[in-house]
Design an enzyme around this catalytic site. Structure first.
Site, mmCIF file in Angstrom:
data_model
loop_
_atom_site.group_PDB
_atom_site.id
_atom_site.type_symbol
_atom_site.label_atom_id
_atom_site.label_comp_id
_atom_site.label_asym_id
_atom_site.label_seq_id
_atom_site.Cartn_x
_atom_site.Cartn_y
_atom_site.Cartn_z
ATOM 1 N N THR A 292 0.177 -36.836 -5.985
ATOM 2 C CA THR A 292 0.347 -38.119 -6.732
ATOM 3 C C THR A 292 0.967 -39.194 -5.821
ATOM 4 O OG1 THR A 292 2.334 -37.928 -8.068
ATOM 5 C CG2 THR A 292 0.392 -37.108 -9.123
ATOM 6 N N ASP A 293 1.009 -40.397 -6.177
ATOM 7 C CA ASP A 293 1.929 -41.335 -5.396
ATOM 8 C C ASP A 293 3.091 -41.211 -6.445
ATOM 9 O OD1 ASP A 293 3.443 -43.032 -3.703
ATOM 10 O OD2 ASP A 293 1.604 -44.347 -3.696
ATOM 11 N N TYR A 294 4.312 -41.960 -6.202
ATOM 12 C CA TYR A 294 5.515 -41.680 -6.770
ATOM 13 C C TYR A 294 5.570 -41.910 -8.275
ATOM 14 C CZ TYR A 294 10.893 -41.686 -5.916
ATOM 15 O OH TYR A 294 12.170 -41.431 -6.054
#
Length: 750
Positions: A292-294
């Site tokens: 995932t992104d942050y």
């Protein structure tokens, strides 16, 4: 096998064999020589559910003056085997210390992955990605990412969160700086160069790192150019525009993907089974892992797609997301979801398996400390040849937008006034996403670069104003310096943090009073040549500056050696060859504007662009200020009439299109030769132009070369009715040095 490698191997084998005392020696030997897949499967049989979930968890370290720091909670999770990867931790000592905990203090000794945003360089910073794309030089882009991987791996990093391959057509969006611009073909070719540069030909070598194709998918199409905003698009646009660079990444062997923050057609990307399972896994056959992104899992709650973080965790793992960056969702909720029967343990097994396979490919199970060599770290960072490569990239990425009456190149015998807030700047010049680059010590300013060509007595300097703010107190000195000079070079632009993530702008003009400064100098010295050197992370509205300056050089944020590269161009040591990878609008009201738009049912006639009841504006032309593919040179190139091998081809034929290009000017130089087609009639409407090939060539003064492009039916396909198709018909074709032209040749596919 060195001592550290042996320790790691013995620890792992001891765990394996202590759990199965009846394994004989032959079986042990077989394990040692078995395939990576078999080793991973054997290891997973020993892992508890909690340990498998731990591999799907990523946390971040921090940084202090003494080096990387990790919170006590994260250290605890690492010791418990509940973390599979760390980001924002680098240096040999920092990564070794954490790896030692993971390998020597946990039950199974599984090594950590260390990731970092190595976007356009690690220590030696190259031009921003949009600038690198402006070079149209695939070999140079690959070389730059190879250097970045070499430096990053020398400081313990295994994985970069790059390249960003999002097509971006809205200059308000801050992250346009991080990609390759607006075009599908150019973006796809650049994607391949990045992946090859980062990953090399053998991931087990200690100077390669994992690449990560991001952000899947549609992130660059955020409404209003506002970061993280909603994305809605039809399947034809998704398939024909936004997906192809990601498919190019898969075809190039990229090992990881990252989710996008945005929703697409009502479903957040991080919970979108259609794009990750149906397209990425089943259709494209991607076998790497997805991160995932942050905190993107948590954010599905705010999207209104998940009831709570636990529900979001369920949606993500079911969508095919393997690793959770920073949200803690997997660590907190996955086991509970399995116990409740809401998540099949097979989903966790497949995620864990993909991550472990990647660690094996990197050779971390053979030697978890292979990236932790202090001598290599010392010898690798800021190598002179790396700095020289960055200098060349800065020159190659520069785009000459205007050059009236041969204002450039500069003469070494002239006195030059250097004016502007970015003349001596060493902080902004390396741009956003500048890795671990030194913003003050190593970066070369434009002033320093010009000192290589001019004696100090020939250089006059005045800052004039700041990048932002209303202070005009420096105008008087700047005007005074301009009056004393033969020519004026003004270095203006954005602050580095005006582009990048969370840096969208609704006003894309030069900030502050910088344009006023140009006006004041133009008014004071109306007959002197003004050269505008720009540093910025996006296309700007330069409609006013274009009327004030005699020459304009777009240098983006050119990196560590940027000052040298800019000076090389200004003084003619390097003849500018950059071409725009993205359109520059006349004003913000034209956005989105890009070269390969559709025609509409009421296109404006070329002989009467202001005709009523046509698809035009009443206050400005439809055309951009500077089009895609545009860029001037100190020399001139003449294109002959295009020649086609045939006027009609079948679906199995190859069409060869050729032109002869002659350098008709006074300088040797490079030219980016671009091939475009137009499908005149389709089952769905097609763009007015599409780039289908390009070649960067070098011609000496007076030299001619014949350049050819081959077009097959595959090059003419597009997505419609749930499949890619090629339709017979008339196709226009051209070979030019810009996208600004009218077609005059065509062929028929039948």
């Amino acid at each position: 096998m060195n001592k550290l490698s042996l320790v790691s191997f013995v620890l792992l084998m001891a765990t394996v064999f202590s759990c199965k005392s009846d394994i004989n020696q032959n079986e042990k030997d077989k394990f040692k020589t078995s395939s990576i897949e078999s080793k991973v499967d054997s290891l997973m049989r020993l892992m508890t559910l909690e340990e498998k979930i731990g591999q799907t968890v990523m946390y971040s370290g921090g940084w202090s003056v003494t080096g990387p720091v990790v919170s006590s909670d994260n250290l605890k999770y690492i010791k418990e085997g509940n973390v599979g990867a760390m980001l924002n931790v680098y240096s040999v000592k920092g990564t070794r210390d954490l790896q030692k905990i993971a390998v020597e203090q946990t039950r199974l000794g599984i090594p950590l992955l260390f990731g970092y945003d190595v976007i356009h360089g690690f220590k030696t910073i190259f031009p921003i990605n949009l600038g690198l794309a402006a070079s149209w030089d695939l070999k140079d882009i690959e070389k730059g990412s190879r250097i970045a991987a070499t430096e990053a791996s020398a400081e313990g990093i295994h994985w970069t969160f790059a390249p960003m391959v999002d097509i971006a057509r809205d200059p308000r969006w801050g992250r346009i700086s991080e990609g390759a611009g607006e075009d599908v073909y150019l973006g796809s070719e650049i994607t391949k160069a990045y992946v090859k540069g980062f990953q090399g030909n053998d991931l087990s070598k200690h100077n390669t790192i994992l690449a990560c194709a991001k952000h899947f998918v549609g992130y660059g199409a955020a409404q209003a150019g506002r970061d993280y905003h909603t994305v809605n698009m039809g399947m034809d646009e998704l398939r024909n525009v936004y997906l192809p660079p990601f498919k190019a990444a898969v075809d190039s062997g990229v090992e990881t993907f990252m989710t996008a923050f945005n929703e697409i057609n009502g479903v957040p990307a991080t919970g979108n089974k259609f794009i990750f399972r149906d397209i990425l896994r089943d259709e494209w056959g991607f076998n790497g892992f997805v991160v995932t992104d942050y905190t993107a899992i948590n954010e599905m709650v705010e999207h209104g797609f998940a009831e709570n973080e636990k529900h979001a965790t369920e949606l993500a793992i079911k969508a095919g997301i393997d690793q959770d960056m920073m949200s803690s969702a997997n660590r907190l909720y996955l086991k509970e979801l399995v116990d409740e029967g809401k998540v099949d343990v097979a989903l966790i097994n497949e995620a864990c398996r993909r991550i472990l396979l990647t660690k094996y490919k990197l050779g971390l199970f053979d030697d978890p400390y292979k990236y932790c060599d202090e001598q290599r770290e010392k010898e690798t960072i800021y190598k002179p040849e790396f700095l020289e490569a960055a200098r060349k990239s800065a020159a190659m990425s520069s785009v000459l937008l205007k050059n009236e009456e041969r204002t450039l190149p500069l003469n070494k015998n002239q006195t030059i006034a250097l004016i502007g807030p970015l003349v001596k700047d060493k902080e902004n010049i390396i741009g956003n996403w500048a890795g671990a680059g030194d913003r003050n010590g190593k970066a070369i300013s434009v002033y320093q670069g010009i000192q290589e060509y001019l004696k100090d007595s020939k250089i006059l300097f005045a800052k004039g104003c700041e990048i932002e703010g209303e202070d005009r107190k420096g105008f008087a000195k700047a005007i005074n310096m301009a009056k004393k000079a033969d020519k004026i070079v003004m270095v203006l632009g954005e602050d580095y943090d005006m582009s990048g993530e969370a840096a969208s702008r609704t006003d894309i003009k030069l900030p502050g009073v910088q344009t006023e400064l140009i006006k004041a100098i133009r008014s004071a010295v109306p007959n002197k040549k003004i050269i505008l050197v720009l540093m910025n992370g996006r296309p700007l509205d330069l409609s006013e500056e274009d009327t004030l300056a005699d020459a304009i050089l777009e240098t983006w944020f050119p990196g560590t050696s940027g000052g040298f590269g800019i000076a090389d161009v200004l003084f003619g040591m390097y003849n500018p060859s950059g071409k725009l990878p993205v359109t520059f609008p006349r004003n913000i009201g034209q956005i989105p504007i890009y070269y390969n738009m559709k025609n509409t049912g009421r296109p404006i006639p070329s002989d009467n662009p202001k005709e009523d009841y046509k698809s035009n504006y009443i206050d400005v032309p439809n055309t951009p200020l500077y089009p895609f593919g545009y860029g001037l040179s100190y020399t001139t190139f003449e294109y002959s009439k295009i020649k086609l091998s045939s006027e009609t081809i079948s679906f199995s034929d190859i069409l060869t299109a050729s032109v002869t290009i002659t350098n008709t000017g006074d300088y040797d130089g490079h030219e980016v030769v671009q091939c475009y087609i137009h499908d005149k009639v389709g089952s769905i409407t097609r763009p007015v132009k599409e780039l289908k090939g390009f070649q960067k060539i070098f011609l000496k003064k007076g030299e001619s070369k014949t350049i050819s492009f081959e077009i097959s039916a595959k090059d003419l396909e597009f997505y419609n009715n749930q499949k890619f198709t090629v339709e017979p018909g008339i196709f226009e074709i051209a070979i030019k040095g810009t996208s600004d032209f009218d077609f005059v040749a065509s062929f028929k596919l039948e």
